[in-house]
Design a protein around this motif. Structure first.
Motif, PDB file in Angstrom:
ATOM      1  N   GLY A  38       3.642  10.240   2.705  1.00  0.00           N
ATOM      2  CA  GLY A  38       4.444   9.051   2.205  1.00  0.00           C
ATOM      3  C   GLY A  38       5.233   9.323   1.298  1.00  0.00           C
ATOM      4  N   ASP A  39       5.838   8.481   0.548  1.00  0.00           N
ATOM      5  CA  ASP A  39       6.890   8.583  -0.445  1.00  0.00           C
ATOM      6  C   ASP A  39       6.502   7.640  -1.617  1.00  0.00           C
ATOM      7  N   LEU A  40       6.590   8.127  -2.861  1.00  0.00           N
ATOM      8  CA  LEU A  40       5.869   7.398  -3.922  1.00  0.00           C
ATOM      9  C   LEU A  40       6.817   6.694  -4.929  1.00  0.00           C
ATOM     10  N   HIS A  41       8.187   6.692  -4.496  1.00  0.00           N
ATOM     11  CA  HIS A  41       9.434   6.227  -5.077  1.00  0.00           C
ATOM     12  C   HIS A  41      10.161   5.588  -4.299  1.00  0.00           C
ATOM     13  N   VAL A  42      10.216   4.024  -4.122  1.00  0.00           N
ATOM     14  CA  VAL A  42      11.021   3.390  -3.312  1.00  0.00           C
ATOM     15  C   VAL A  42      11.313   2.009  -3.977  1.00  0.00           C
ATOM     16  N   HIS A  43      12.354   1.558  -3.889  1.00  0.00           N
ATOM     17  CA  HIS A  43      13.076   0.335  -4.384  1.00  0.00           C
ATOM     18  C   HIS A  43      13.403  -0.614  -3.291  1.00  0.00           C
ATOM     19  N   SER A  44      13.226  -1.973  -3.593  1.00  0.00           N
ATOM     20  CA  SER A  44      13.741  -3.202  -2.625  1.00  0.00           C
ATOM     21  C   SER A  44      14.684  -3.967  -3.192  1.00  0.00           C
ATOM     22  N   ASP A  45      14.857  -5.116  -2.577  1.00  0.00           N
ATOM     23  CA  ASP A  45      15.850  -5.997  -3.041  1.00  0.00           C
ATOM     24  C   ASP A  45      15.321  -6.813  -4.028  1.00  0.00           C
ATOM     25  N   TRP A  46      14.192  -6.562  -4.430  1.00  0.00           N
ATOM     26  CA  TRP A  46      13.449  -7.151  -5.659  1.00  0.00           C
ATOM     27  C   TRP A  46      14.267  -6.929  -6.937  1.00  0.00           C
ATOM     28  N   SER A  47      14.511  -5.518  -7.093  1.00  0.00           N
ATOM     29  CA  SER A  47      15.446  -4.954  -8.087  1.00  0.00           C
ATOM     30  C   SER A  47      16.671  -4.512  -7.685  1.00  0.00           C
ATOM     31  N   ASP A  48      16.989  -3.347  -7.625  1.00  0.00           N
ATOM     32  CA  ASP A  48      18.493  -2.846  -7.374  1.00  0.00           C
ATOM     33  C   ASP A  48      18.496  -2.289  -5.972  1.00  0.00           C
ATOM     34  N   GLY A  49      17.454  -2.454  -5.011  1.00  0.00           N
ATOM     35  CA  GLY A  49      17.558  -1.924  -3.611  1.00  0.00           C
ATOM     36  C   GLY A  49      18.318  -2.679  -2.956  1.00  0.00           C
ATOM     37  N   GLY A  50      18.809  -2.471  -1.601  1.00  0.00           N
ATOM     38  CA  GLY A  50      19.482  -3.381  -0.805  1.00  0.00           C
ATOM     39  C   GLY A  50      18.749  -4.276   0.308  1.00  0.00           C
ATOM     40  N   SER A  51      17.525  -3.860   0.432  1.00  0.00           N
ATOM     41  CA  SER A  51      16.769  -4.344   1.519  1.00  0.00           C
ATOM     42  C   SER A  51      15.410  -5.051   1.333  1.00  0.00           C
ATOM     43  N   PRO A  52      14.929  -5.934   1.959  1.00  0.00           N
ATOM     44  CA  PRO A  52      13.453  -6.420   1.764  1.00  0.00           C
ATOM     45  C   PRO A  52      12.546  -5.479   1.787  1.00  0.00           C
ATOM     46  N   ILE A  53      11.241  -5.832   1.161  1.00  0.00           N
ATOM     47  CA  ILE A  53      10.086  -4.964   1.133  1.00  0.00           C
ATOM     48  C   ILE A  53       9.817  -4.480   2.728  1.00  0.00           C
ATOM     49  N   ARG A  54       9.572  -5.616   3.688  1.00  0.00           N
ATOM     50  CA  ARG A  54       9.231  -5.376   4.875  1.00  0.00           C
ATOM     51  C   ARG A  54      10.363  -4.253   5.713  1.00  0.00           C
ATOM     52  N   GLU A  55      11.430  -4.300   5.343  1.00  0.00           N
ATOM     53  CA  GLU A  55      12.602  -3.486   6.176  1.00  0.00           C
ATOM     54  C   GLU A  55      12.157  -2.060   5.612  1.00  0.00           C
ATOM     55  N   MET A  56      11.945  -1.868   4.263  1.00  0.00           N
ATOM     56  CA  MET A  56      11.592  -0.606   3.771  1.00  0.00           C
ATOM     57  C   MET A  56      10.182  -0.102   4.355  1.00  0.00           C
ATOM     58  N   ALA A  57       9.425  -1.073   4.563  1.00  0.00           N
ATOM     59  CA  ALA A  57       8.026  -0.576   4.885  1.00  0.00           C
ATOM     60  C   ALA A  57       8.121  -0.114   6.556  1.00  0.00           C
ATOM     61  N   GLU A  58       9.039  -0.947   7.191  1.00  0.00           N
ATOM     62  CA  GLU A  58       9.109  -0.626   8.582  1.00  0.00           C
ATOM     63  C   GLU A  58       9.927   0.786   8.812  1.00  0.00           C
ATOM     64  N   ALA A  59      10.709   0.848   8.131  1.00  0.00           N
ATOM     65  CA  ALA A  59      11.445   2.278   8.246  1.00  0.00           C
ATOM     66  C   ALA A  59      10.663   3.405   7.868  1.00  0.00           C
ATOM     67  N   ALA A  60       9.734   3.229   6.959  1.00  0.00           N
ATOM     68  CA  ALA A  60       8.800   4.282   6.711  1.00  0.00           C
ATOM     69  C   ALA A  60       7.788   4.445   7.701  1.00  0.00           C
ATOM     70  N   ILE A  61       7.344   3.452   8.217  1.00  0.00           N
ATOM     71  CA  ILE A  61       6.531   3.550   9.413  1.00  0.00           C
ATOM     72  C   ILE A  61       7.227   4.357  10.738  1.00  0.00           C
ATOM     73  N   GLY A  62       8.597   4.208  10.833  1.00  0.00           N
ATOM     74  CA  GLY A  62       9.299   4.519  11.737  1.00  0.00           C
ATOM     75  C   GLY A  62       9.377   6.064  11.482  1.00  0.00           C
ATOM     76  N   LEU A  63       9.499   6.687  10.383  1.00  0.00           N
ATOM     77  CA  LEU A  63       9.393   7.985   9.935  1.00  0.00           C
ATOM     78  C   LEU A  63       8.092   8.619  10.279  1.00  0.00           C
ATOM     79  N   GLY A  64       6.969   7.769  10.461  1.00  0.00           N
ATOM     80  CA  GLY A  64       5.730   8.784  10.594  1.00  0.00           C
ATOM     81  C   GLY A  64       5.122   8.633   9.226  1.00  0.00           C
ATOM     82  N   HIS A  65       5.412   7.932   8.266  1.00  0.00           N
ATOM     83  CA  HIS A  65       4.792   7.694   7.021  1.00  0.00           C
ATOM     84  C   HIS A  65       3.548   6.736   7.188  1.00  0.00           C
ATOM     85  N   GLU A  66       2.576   7.119   6.348  1.00  0.00           N
ATOM     86  CA  GLU A  66       1.066   6.443   6.397  1.00  0.00           C
ATOM     87  C   GLU A  66       1.395   5.549   5.253  1.00  0.00           C
ATOM     88  N   TYR A  67       2.192   5.721   4.125  1.00  0.00           N
ATOM     89  CA  TYR A  67       2.200   4.972   3.058  1.00  0.00           C
ATOM     90  C   TYR A  67       3.371   5.026   2.487  1.00  0.00           C
TER      91      TYR A  67
END
Length: 281
Positions: A38-67
């Motif tokens: 997994g990855d322990l440092h990820v941002h979403s559009d709640w702060s200065d990221g450009g994408s919703p939380i779900r989109e970030m999570a789905e991208a992580a799933i696509g990479l094979g991450h568990e969390y």
């Protein structure tokens, strides 16, 4: 002309001959990366990221991450739309709902918490105690003298809520995108006693982040080697602000292999349960 003709340009061939052996073998990097869960440092559009939380999570799933740990900014960093305590509370509810939908993948609750000038963390103790992962980073007064910066970082590393020391030198190797017509320049490293700070990380069980963003690649190789020698644990993170940036972990893995980071000392090679047991310790 040589490239157009399908040939390797002479200049590139000379560079590869002179410097190609300095890069770690691709197979070693791929093997190291395959161990990351997994990855322990990820941002979403709640702060200065450009994408919703779900989109970030789905991208992580696509990479094979568990969390992935969702680590939006803390309130003091207003330029990055940092989360107030109230907004962070609401985000925790959103994450809980998403985790029910996306299981067995897990979004770990977290924050990239600004380290205040006095070394304290920019969020309430109560909320920090509820989070799965706290990444503590310096974002202000980066040109402070070495003694002041060292004391500031030592205080943050010793805080029982701090799990990961983020992008420790604060450097920027290339300019950020220009904003409001102002020219942005590369930023040098902050000055601090690296041996003292990394030794404190070992003492307090705080991981040193290997930040994989191309403009950061922080810590520099000489400091990463020092952290390895001193016995630090590490987190290979992307500091992603968009889904495609989650694939940057390879940058950090390349540097980890080059500096001899033992995979067993990388906390995000662990299962989510083992990682949470470590952050709770």
């Amino acid at each position: 002309m040589q490239a157009h003709a399908g040939e390797v340009p002479e200049y590139l061939a000379r560079l590869e001959e002179a410097h190609g052996e300095l890069l770690p073998p691709a197979d070693d990097v791929a093997e190291f990366r395959s161990l990351l869960r997994g990855d322990l440092h990820v941002h979403s559009d709640w702060s200065d990221g450009g994408s919703p939380i779900r989109e970030m999570a789905e991208a992580a799933i696509g990479l094979g991450h568990e969390y992935m740990a969702l680590t939006d900014h803390s309130p003091r960093l207003t330029v990055a739309n940092g989360l107030s305590a109230e907004r962070l509370e609401r985000q925790l509810d959103v994450v809980a709902a998403l985790n029910e939908e996306l299981a067995p993948f897990r979004i770990l609750t977290g924050i990239e918490c600004d380290i205040n000038v006095d070394g304290s963390l920019d969020q309430t103790d109560e909320l920090l105690g509820r989070l799965d992962v706290v990444v503590a980073s310096v974002h202000s007064d980066l040109r402070a003298d070495s003694a002041a910066m060292t004391e500031r970082m030592l205080t943050a590393v010793a805080d029982p809520h701090t799990d990961v020391l983020g992008h420790c030198t604060g450097r920027l190797l290339v300019p950020r995108e220009q904003r409001e017509g102002r020219r942005q320049r590369p930023r040098p490293e902050s000055a601090f006693d690296a041996e003292a700070v990394f030794s404190a990380c070992v003492e307090h069980g705080t991981a040193v982040e290997i930040n994989s963003r191309p403009e950061r690649l922080d810590p520099p190789l000489r400091l990463l080697t020092l952290a390895v020698d001193l016995g630090c644990e590490f987190a290979v993170d992307t500091d992603a602000h968009a889904p495609g940036q989650l694939d940057w972990q390879g940058n950090g893995c390349e540097r980890a292999v080059e500096c001899g980071v033992p995979p067993e000392r990388v906390v995000n090679t662990r299962t989510a349960d083992d990682l949470l047991a470590w952050t709770a310790g």
